[in-house]
Design a protein around this motif. Structure first.
Motif, PDB file in Angstrom:
ATOM      1  N   VAL A 305       0.836  -1.212   0.000  1.00  0.00           N
ATOM      2  CA  VAL A 305       0.000   0.000   0.000  1.00  0.00           C
ATOM      3  C   VAL A 305       0.864   1.253   0.000  1.00  0.00           C
ATOM      4  O   VAL A 305       0.654   2.174  -0.802  1.00  0.00           O
ATOM      5  N   THR A 306       1.863   1.302   0.900  1.00  0.00           N
ATOM      6  CA  THR A 306       2.633   2.537   1.060  1.00  0.00           C
ATOM      7  C   THR A 306       3.538   2.836  -0.131  1.00  0.00           C
ATOM      8  O   THR A 306       3.777   4.006  -0.449  1.00  0.00           O
ATOM      9  N   HIS A 307       4.043   1.794  -0.803  1.00  0.00           N
ATOM     10  CA  HIS A 307       4.967   2.021  -1.916  1.00  0.00           C
ATOM     11  C   HIS A 307       4.358   1.685  -3.274  1.00  0.00           C
ATOM     12  O   HIS A 307       5.030   1.864  -4.292  1.00  0.00           O
ATOM     13  N   GLY A 308       3.127   1.209  -3.290  1.00  0.00           N
ATOM     14  CA  GLY A 308       2.494   0.859  -4.555  1.00  0.00           C
ATOM     15  C   GLY A 308       1.150   1.540  -4.747  1.00  0.00           C
ATOM     16  O   GLY A 308       1.006   2.443  -5.574  1.00  0.00           O
ATOM     17  N   ILE A 309       0.179   1.137  -3.943  1.00  0.00           N
ATOM     18  CA  ILE A 309      -1.189   1.639  -4.135  1.00  0.00           C
ATOM     19  C   ILE A 309      -1.295   3.122  -3.807  1.00  0.00           C
ATOM     20  O   ILE A 309      -1.884   3.898  -4.566  1.00  0.00           O
ATOM     21  N   ALA A 310      -0.725   3.542  -2.655  1.00  0.00           N
ATOM     22  CA  ALA A 310      -0.866   4.944  -2.236  1.00  0.00           C
ATOM     23  C   ALA A 310      -0.222   5.920  -3.231  1.00  0.00           C
ATOM     24  O   ALA A 310      -0.844   6.920  -3.603  1.00  0.00           O
ATOM     25  N   PRO A 311       1.024   5.707  -3.693  1.00  0.00           N
ATOM     26  CA  PRO A 311       1.589   6.629  -4.692  1.00  0.00           C
ATOM     27  C   PRO A 311       0.784   6.660  -5.987  1.00  0.00           C
ATOM     28  O   PRO A 311       0.592   7.730  -6.587  1.00  0.00           O
ATOM     29  N   LEU A 312       0.318   5.481  -6.415  1.00  0.00           N
ATOM     30  CA  LEU A 312      -0.498   5.436  -7.640  1.00  0.00           C
ATOM     31  C   LEU A 312      -1.789   6.217  -7.454  1.00  0.00           C
ATOM     32  O   LEU A 312      -2.201   6.984  -8.339  1.00  0.00           O
ATOM     33  N   TRP A 313      -2.424   6.038  -6.284  1.00  0.00           N
ATOM     34  CA  TRP A 313      -3.650   6.769  -5.994  1.00  0.00           C
ATOM     35  C   TRP A 313      -3.377   8.277  -5.958  1.00  0.00           C
ATOM     36  O   TRP A 313      -4.186   9.082  -6.444  1.00  0.00           O
ATOM     37  N   GLY A 314      -2.227   8.656  -5.385  1.00  0.00           N
ATOM     38  CA  GLY A 314      -1.879  10.072  -5.337  1.00  0.00           C
ATOM     39  C   GLY A 314      -1.691  10.661  -6.726  1.00  0.00           C
ATOM     40  O   GLY A 314      -2.121  11.784  -7.000  1.00  0.00           O
ATOM     41  N   ARG A 315      -1.041   9.906  -7.610  1.00  0.00           N
ATOM     42  CA  ARG A 315      -0.851  10.391  -8.979  1.00  0.00           C
ATOM     43  C   ARG A 315      -2.184  10.563  -9.695  1.00  0.00           C
ATOM     44  O   ARG A 315      -2.398  11.547 -10.413  1.00  0.00           O
ATOM     45  N   LEU A 316      -3.075   9.581  -9.519  1.00  0.00           N
ATOM     46  CA  LEU A 316      -4.396   9.688 -10.136  1.00  0.00           C
ATOM     47  C   LEU A 316      -5.154  10.899  -9.612  1.00  0.00           C
ATOM     48  O   LEU A 316      -5.824  11.602 -10.374  1.00  0.00           O
ATOM     49  N   ALA A 317      -5.044  11.151  -8.290  1.00  0.00           N
ATOM     50  CA  ALA A 317      -5.719  12.312  -7.707  1.00  0.00           C
ATOM     51  C   ALA A 317      -5.164  13.607  -8.283  1.00  0.00           C
ATOM     52  O   ALA A 317      -5.905  14.548  -8.582  1.00  0.00           O
ATOM     53  N   ARG A 318      -3.829  13.673  -8.451  1.00  0.00           N
ATOM     54  CA  ARG A 318      -3.224  14.885  -9.015  1.00  0.00           C
ATOM     55  C   ARG A 318      -3.645  15.083 -10.471  1.00  0.00           C
ATOM     56  O   ARG A 318      -3.884  16.210 -10.919  1.00  0.00           O
ATOM     57  N   LEU A 319      -3.722  13.976 -11.224  1.00  0.00           N
ATOM     58  CA  LEU A 319      -4.159  14.077 -12.613  1.00  0.00           C
ATOM     59  C   LEU A 319      -5.591  14.592 -12.701  1.00  0.00           C
ATOM     60  O   LEU A 319      -5.915  15.438 -13.564  1.00  0.00           O
ATOM     61  N   ARG A 320      -6.457  14.076 -11.815  1.00  0.00           N
ATOM     62  CA  ARG A 320      -7.845  14.562 -11.800  1.00  0.00           C
ATOM     63  C   ARG A 320      -7.888  16.056 -11.451  1.00  0.00           C
ATOM     64  O   ARG A 320      -8.655  16.817 -12.027  1.00  0.00           O
TER      65      ARG A 320
END
Length: 324
Positions: A305-320
């Motif tokens: 979660v901390t090194h995979g899902i969370a960074p990916l989720w953060g990138r998606l949030a920034r893109l949105r």
């Protein structure tokens, strides 16, 4: 006149039916709520840790905010979804609960890792600004409401399983009564816990009797330890509830050995003690084993979660955010 009397007769008959239905709802809600008592205790133990570090004036507003979020979880989301899944897709309930249980395991394990290694890099909290009280309150309340959603899902699922098959509106009303009553009990208790030190201070300063003032001073001295203990119990509750959801879900999906192993070991431990203590020992050993299973799963999920899902989720949030 005869027509009016007939109408009154019909109204009286409808009132009797309605009263009987209300009695059914209250009776079923009481039975269903009692079956979910374990999850209710877990919910009450988990919540106070989210209030640690806030000013006293902000404690009750935060509790009220979390309580409103809990009611929204139960009545707007979980109640209709639970009824729909029970009617049309009962097979989906176990996997969805297991997903929530895995989240609880992750959060409990992440708290332990953070306590043991406070300087470790946690991507989940990478952009968390502790200098901003409003941001801190927002983040803590949101985290508490997310955790409440999982525990509320378990509570509502247990309650739904205990409700006899009836009309849709009776089942819905019963679940609504269970949801409102349990929320009031949990967050009313949490409010009393977090404000106990203020009550103790008032007793210590304004009590007329030495006994009252002494009791107040005792409450004030005890509350930091009580709140710290509740934080520990809350983290443990996440792990044992999450682990229990996973083992029971695997059992429903055909993988019975984890649940049977926990049950057999707990029963074996209970048989090794006097009869009077067997029930308590069986529960404690079962909870501890489920907690260890939850901790093991959570530790596996922390790096994912901390090194995979969370960074990916953060990138998606920034893109949105950039698109908006």
């Amino acid at each position: 006149m005869s027509g009016l009397l007939a109408l009154l007769d019909d109204v009286a008959a409808i009132a009797k039916v309605a009263a009987a239905s209300v009695d059914d709802v209250v009776g079923q809600a009481t039975k269903a709520g009692s079956k979910a008592a374990g999850a209710v205790i877990d919910d009450a133990a988990v919540t106070p840790k989210y209030l640690h570090g806030f000013e006293a004036s902000r404690e009750l507003p935060i509790v009220w905010r979390i309580a409103k979020g809990s009611l929204k979880n139960k009545l707007l989301y979980l109640l209709p979804v639970g009824l729909a899944l029970s009617a049309f897709a009962p097979w989906a309930i176990a996997p969805l609960l297991m997903l929530g249980g895995a989240y609880l395991c992750f959060e409990g394990a992440e708290k332990i890792v953070h306590a043991l290694f406070p300087h470790a890099d946690h991507a989940v909290e990478a952009d968390f600004n502790v200098q901003d009280p409003a941001h801190l309150e927002e983040s803590k309340a949101a985290g508490a409401i997310k955790t409440d959603f999982i525990l509320s899902a378990e509570i509502m699922t247990i309650a739904l399983a205990e409700i006899p098959k009836s009309t849709l509106w009776v089942e819905a009303a019963t679940l609504a009564v269970v949801g409102v009553a349990i929320t009031a009990v949990v967050y009313g208790g949490v409010a009393l816990i977090v404000k106990a030190d203020d009550l103790g201070l008032h007793m210590a300063k304004g009590g007329r009797l030495n006994l009252t003032r002494g009791a107040g001073r005792g409450i004030v001295r005890a509350m930091p330890g009580v709140l710290k203990a509740l934080t520990i119990v809350g983290t443990a509750a996440m792990l044992w509830v999450g682990g229990a959801i996973i083992t029971h879900g695997l059992e429903q999906l055909g993988q019975v050995w984890p649940a049977h192993l926990v049950h057999d070991l707990a029963v074996g431990a209970a048989h090794a003690v006097p009869r009077a203590a067997q029930g308590a020992v069986e529960w404690f050993v079962g909870a501890a084993l489920n907690g260890l299973a939850g901790l093991a799963l959570g530790l596996l999920l922390v790096p994912v979660v901390t090194h995979g899902i969370a960074p990916l989720w953060g990138r998606l949030a920034r893109l949105r955010g950039e698109e908006q």
